[in-house]
Design an enzyme around this catalytic site. Structure first.
Site, PDB file in Angstrom:
ATOM      1  N   CYS A   1      -6.540   2.540   6.053  1.00 44.17           N
ATOM      2  CA  CYS A   1      -6.827   0.805   6.223  1.00 44.17           C
ATOM      3  C   CYS A   1      -6.369   0.221   7.410  1.00 44.17           C
ATOM      4  O   CYS A   1      -5.557   1.120   8.099  1.00 44.17           O
ATOM      5  CB  CYS A   1      -6.337  -0.537   5.461  1.00 44.17           C
ATOM      6  SG  CYS A   1      -5.279  -0.887   5.109  1.00 44.17           S
TER       7      CYS A   1
ATOM      8  N   CYS B   1      -2.457  -0.386   7.008  1.00 50.01           N
ATOM      9  CA  CYS B   1      -1.180   0.833   7.237  1.00 50.01           C
ATOM     10  C   CYS B   1      -2.254   1.419   8.524  1.00 50.01           C
ATOM     11  O   CYS B   1      -1.296   2.020   9.232  1.00 50.01           O
ATOM     12  CB  CYS B   1      -2.253   1.669   6.207  1.00 50.01           C
ATOM     13  SG  CYS B   1      -1.929   0.851   4.162  1.00 50.01           S
TER      14      CYS B   1
ATOM     15  N   GLU C   1       0.890   3.533   1.777  1.00 50.33           N
ATOM     16  CA  GLU C   1       1.604   4.341   2.805  1.00 50.33           C
ATOM     17  C   GLU C   1       2.357   3.546   3.217  1.00 50.33           C
ATOM     18  O   GLU C   1       3.440   3.904   4.089  1.00 50.33           O
ATOM     19  CB  GLU C   1       0.335   3.666   4.366  1.00 50.33           C
ATOM     20  CG  GLU C   1      -0.544   4.894   3.898  1.00 50.33           C
ATOM     21  CD  GLU C   1      -2.251   4.324   3.411  1.00 50.33           C
ATOM     22  OE1 GLU C   1      -2.971   4.250   3.560  1.00 50.33           O
ATOM     23  OE2 GLU C   1      -1.624   3.166   2.415  1.00 50.33           O
TER      24      GLU C   1
ATOM     25  N   HIS D   1       0.717  -1.353  -0.046  1.00 50.16           N
ATOM     26  CA  HIS D   1       0.107  -0.071  -0.135  1.00 50.16           C
ATOM     27  C   HIS D   1       0.378   1.158  -0.165  1.00 50.16           C
ATOM     28  O   HIS D   1       2.123   1.200   0.910  1.00 50.16           O
ATOM     29  CB  HIS D   1      -0.912   0.761   1.675  1.00 50.16           C
ATOM     30  CG  HIS D   1      -1.900  -1.477   1.316  1.00 50.16           C
ATOM     31  ND1 HIS D   1      -3.117  -1.044   2.016  1.00 50.16           N
ATOM     32  CD2 HIS D   1      -1.959  -1.937   0.261  1.00 50.16           C
ATOM     33  CE1 HIS D   1      -3.585  -1.856   1.299  1.00 50.16           C
ATOM     34  NE2 HIS D   1      -3.659  -2.220   0.845  1.00 50.16           N
TER      35      HIS D   1
END
Length: 167
Positions: A105, A108, A77, A75
């Site tokens: 999410c 993260c 992040e 992801h």
């Protein structure tokens, strides 16, 4: 927030430094994260971008690359956090701000918590699977959370991406 950028000029063989004040704000940095989201979009990845700021300098950045890397943890992040930690030589990023185009999410959010970010700024909320759906506001310790920065732009790129996927 302001940052000083020094510029060197040579006048008659003497180096002269001029300090120039530059103003940066949440909208500026979110705009930089949106550039990364566009890169993800262009690569057919879910268009989310993230940057980490320390003393008004970008020290980490990432965009979703789960398809490209065949890694569910890739992801935006996570990639930005890893990059920033390597830059600072520390797993703790308490003096940093994470800018992300879409609400993180749970995975993260856990990384944000463990990295001890000072601030988290996100553009658009993710009502189906975002951090706040699953976690209480206390989960991120002392992290200041700012919501809705360039929200319309952050939401628009996601809507366009998924509208194209449905065709």
């Amino acid at each position: 927030m302001a940052v000083i950028r020094n510029e060197k000029y040579i006048i008659s063989g003497v180096v002269v430094l001029f300090a120039q004040m530059m103003e940066f704000n949440d909208e500026y940095f979110m705009g930089r994260a949106l550039v990364l989201a566009q890169q993800a979009f262009d690569e057919d990845e879910v268009p989310i971008g993230a940057i980490v700021i320390h003393q008004n300098k970008i020290i980490g950045k990432g965009y979703n690359q789960t398809e490209k890397l065949m890694d569910v943890t890739a992801h935006a992040e996570m990639l930005a956090i890893t990059s920033a930690s390597q830059y600072l030589g520390s797993k703790f990023l308490d003096e940093c701000t994470l800018y992300v185009t879409i609400e993180p999410c749970v995975m993260c959010a856990g990384a944000i918590k463990w990295a001890r970010f000072g601030r988290l700024v996100f553009g658009s909320s993710e009502p189906k699977s975002g951090y706040e759906v699953y976690c209480s506001p206390k989960t991120l310790n002392q992290t200041e959370i700012v919501r809705g920065v360039l929200e319309q732009d952050c939401r628009a790129i996601m809507k366009e991406f998924f509208a194209r996927k449905r065709k």
